[in-house]
Write an enzyme that holds these catalytic residues in place. Structure first.
Site, PDB file in Angstrom:
ATOM      1  N   GLY A 123      -8.186  -7.108  -0.542  1.00  0.00           N
ATOM      2  CA  GLY A 123      -8.428  -8.010   0.565  1.00  0.00           C
ATOM      3  C   GLY A 123      -7.526  -9.226   0.575  1.00  0.00           C
ATOM      4  O   GLY A 123      -6.360  -9.179   0.186  1.00  0.00           O
ATOM      5  N   LYS A 167     -18.526 -15.384   4.102  1.00  0.00           N
ATOM      6  CA  LYS A 167     -19.988 -15.400   4.077  1.00  0.00           C
ATOM      7  C   LYS A 167     -20.579 -14.665   2.883  1.00  0.00           C
ATOM      8  O   LYS A 167     -19.959 -13.793   2.297  1.00  0.00           O
ATOM      9  CB  LYS A 167     -20.530 -14.787   5.370  1.00  0.00           C
ATOM     10  CG  LYS A 167     -20.228 -15.619   6.615  1.00  0.00           C
ATOM     11  CD  LYS A 167     -20.979 -15.068   7.813  1.00  0.00           C
ATOM     12  CE  LYS A 167     -20.786 -15.981   9.024  1.00  0.00           C
ATOM     13  NZ  LYS A 167     -21.573 -15.496  10.192  1.00  0.00           N
ATOM     14  N   GLY A 213     -12.766  -3.974   0.665  1.00  0.00           N
ATOM     15  CA  GLY A 213     -14.114  -3.518   1.010  1.00  0.00           C
ATOM     16  C   GLY A 213     -14.663  -2.521   0.017  1.00  0.00           C
ATOM     17  O   GLY A 213     -15.828  -2.586  -0.380  1.00  0.00           O
ATOM     18  N   ARG A 258       0.812  -1.210   0.000  1.00  0.00           N
ATOM     19  CA  ARG A 258       0.000   0.000   0.000  1.00  0.00           C
ATOM     20  C   ARG A 258       0.851   1.267   0.000  1.00  0.00           C
ATOM     21  O   ARG A 258       0.456   2.288  -0.565  1.00  0.00           O
ATOM     22  CB  ARG A 258      -0.956  -0.012   1.194  1.00  0.00           C
ATOM     23  CG  ARG A 258      -2.118  -0.970   1.005  1.00  0.00           C
ATOM     24  CD  ARG A 258      -3.061  -0.972   2.182  1.00  0.00           C
ATOM     25  NE  ARG A 258      -4.267  -1.736   1.883  1.00  0.00           N
ATOM     26  CZ  ARG A 258      -5.192  -2.052   2.786  1.00  0.00           C
ATOM     27  NH1 ARG A 258      -5.059  -1.640   4.026  1.00  0.00           N
ATOM     28  NH2 ARG A 258      -6.257  -2.751   2.436  1.00  0.00           N
TER      29      ARG A 258
END
Length: 412
Positions: free
Chosen positions: A352, A202, A375, A35
């Site tokens: 992610g 999920k 995200g 990053r």
């Protein structure tokens, strides 16, 4: 389309640049500096233009004083100074006289970084809840604002939206511009066939993404932990594998409506326990013991997914195929990354865990684009605006010429 750093004059101006330096720090050392490196083009551009550069970022989640331990940005400032071969002044405050004086004393072409913005979250969560006073204060420290923190652009914080709303000029940096071009180009006029691969845990956090991609993609491969909910919905045996029980009916509805677009695993790597060195076996979804965990896709699924990817012109990967941080259960993720690396398609990894895995396994330079914000990518792929970008100044016009489609976004 939003204005970028190249659309405004920054010479001799105090340029507040929100970067995403939320990097893992272990024993005072940065474990993954991707990053930081991704932010270098914007930082170097601002320095070349002789701006007075003020950098700031969050690092981790801070809710109480004890959470501050190990969360200082000082090691990041030190590493950044090495990467740009220039001194980075570090102020271990988020507000106050020392910070204000240091900024006022900055000379053109100099760079300063102040402390973790999340330190403002202690007690009142002023940063994360976009406290108006804090946004106004940070905006008062500079002349222009450049948001280059794509990884936090799906949140309305004081350090992005708060500043944007209280400063004369607010634009995006080169990293966000790059991120948006790849995602917009993929969603507006994709080169087809477009195949999306969704992994991770999920379904709950990816409903918008699934539904938006069903309208755009030619095929969607469902893998990782979320695949077991779909398999359970089809009546398959999954043992103790992760299952989002609250979304079983949703999975059934999707399967009923769009089964021809979906590709599910046909076998799995089942382990006796959810542990890094647990004994495991490869099997399909019959005769699965109730205590077994599915922790990776099996070899038949790998071949099925490879076959699905053949001939694709655009491939989006968001989420790993299994527990990729454990060697015994990383084979599926590695195999799919290998397939993307040798493909002639435009390949995008949506940040992610899948981005971390691709970099860890050496595919960083073999993918068209690896996002810095998991995200944020999920939110945008789900068809929603990103508040941290929406608050920036408009430029007008279309992002791409000859685009027959306009991006339709639903605001929550």
């Amino acid at each position: 389309m939003k204005k970028t750093i190249k659309d405004i004059k920054i010479e001799n101006k105090i340029a507040l640049i929100r970067v995403d330096f939320n990097v893992p720090i272990e024993n005072g050392k940065i474990a993954d500096e991707n990053r930081i490196k991704q932010a270098l083009p914007t930082i170097k551009y601002a320095l070349k233009k002789k701006a007075k550069v003020v950098l700031f970022s969050h690092l981790g989640r801070i809710k109480k004083i004890a959470d501050k331990k190990g969360k200082s940005l000082k090691p990041v400032a030190k590493r950044l100074s090495q990467l740009i071969d220039q001194n980075v002044i570090f102020i271990n405050q988020t507000r106050g006289e020392e910070l204000e004086t240091a900024i006022k004393n900055l000379q053109a072409g100099e760079i300063l970084m102040f402390e973790n913005t999340r330190f403002e979250d202690i007690n009142e969560r002023a940063e994360s809840k976009n406290n108006q006073q804090l946004g106004e204060y940070w905006a008062s420290l500079g002349d222009v604002f450049i948001n280059d923190a794509y990884g936090t652009s799906h949140r309305a914080h004081a350090s992005n939206v708060g500043i944007s709303e209280n400063i004369k000029e607010a634009v995006m940096g080169l990293l966000i511009e790059k991120e948006m071009k790849y995602l917009d180009k993929t969603l507006i006029n994709p080169q087809r066939p477009l195949v999306a691969i969704l992994g991770g845990a999920k379904i709950s956090g990816k409903i918008g993404t699934i539904e938006n991609l069903l309208a755009v993609a030619d095929k969607i491969i469902i893998s990782g932990g979320m695949s077991y909910t779909f398999l359970k919905a089809e009546g398959k045996e999954i043992g103790a594998s992760l299952c989002d029980k609250e979304k079983l009916n949703y999975a059934k509805e999707i399967l009923k409506k769009d089964r021809d677009k979906l590709v599910l695993p046909v076998d799995s790597v089942f382990a006796e326990r959810f542990e890094v060195n647990a004994k495991y076996r490869i099997g399909n979804f019959t005769d699965v013991d109730e205590s077994e965990f599915g922790l990776d896709i099996g070899p038949q699924s790998i071949e099925l997914f490879k076959e699905t990817l053949k001939g694709a012109k655009t491939i989006i990967l968001n989420g790993p195929m299994g527990v990729s941080e454990w060697p015994n259960f990383s084979k599926g993720t590695i195999a799919i990354c290998e397939e993307l690396a040798k493909s002639d398609a435009i390949t995008i990894i949506g940040g992610g865990d899948s981005a971390a895995a691709a970099i860890k396994f050496g595919f960083e330079n073999k993918i068209s684009h690896i996002s810095t914000g998991g995200g944020a990518s999920l939110v945008y792929l789900g068809g929603r605006e990103l508040p941290g970008i929406q608050a920036l100044d408009d430029k007008g016009g279309e992002l791409y010429e000859n685009s027959d489609n306009s991006r339709k976004l639903e605001n929550e």
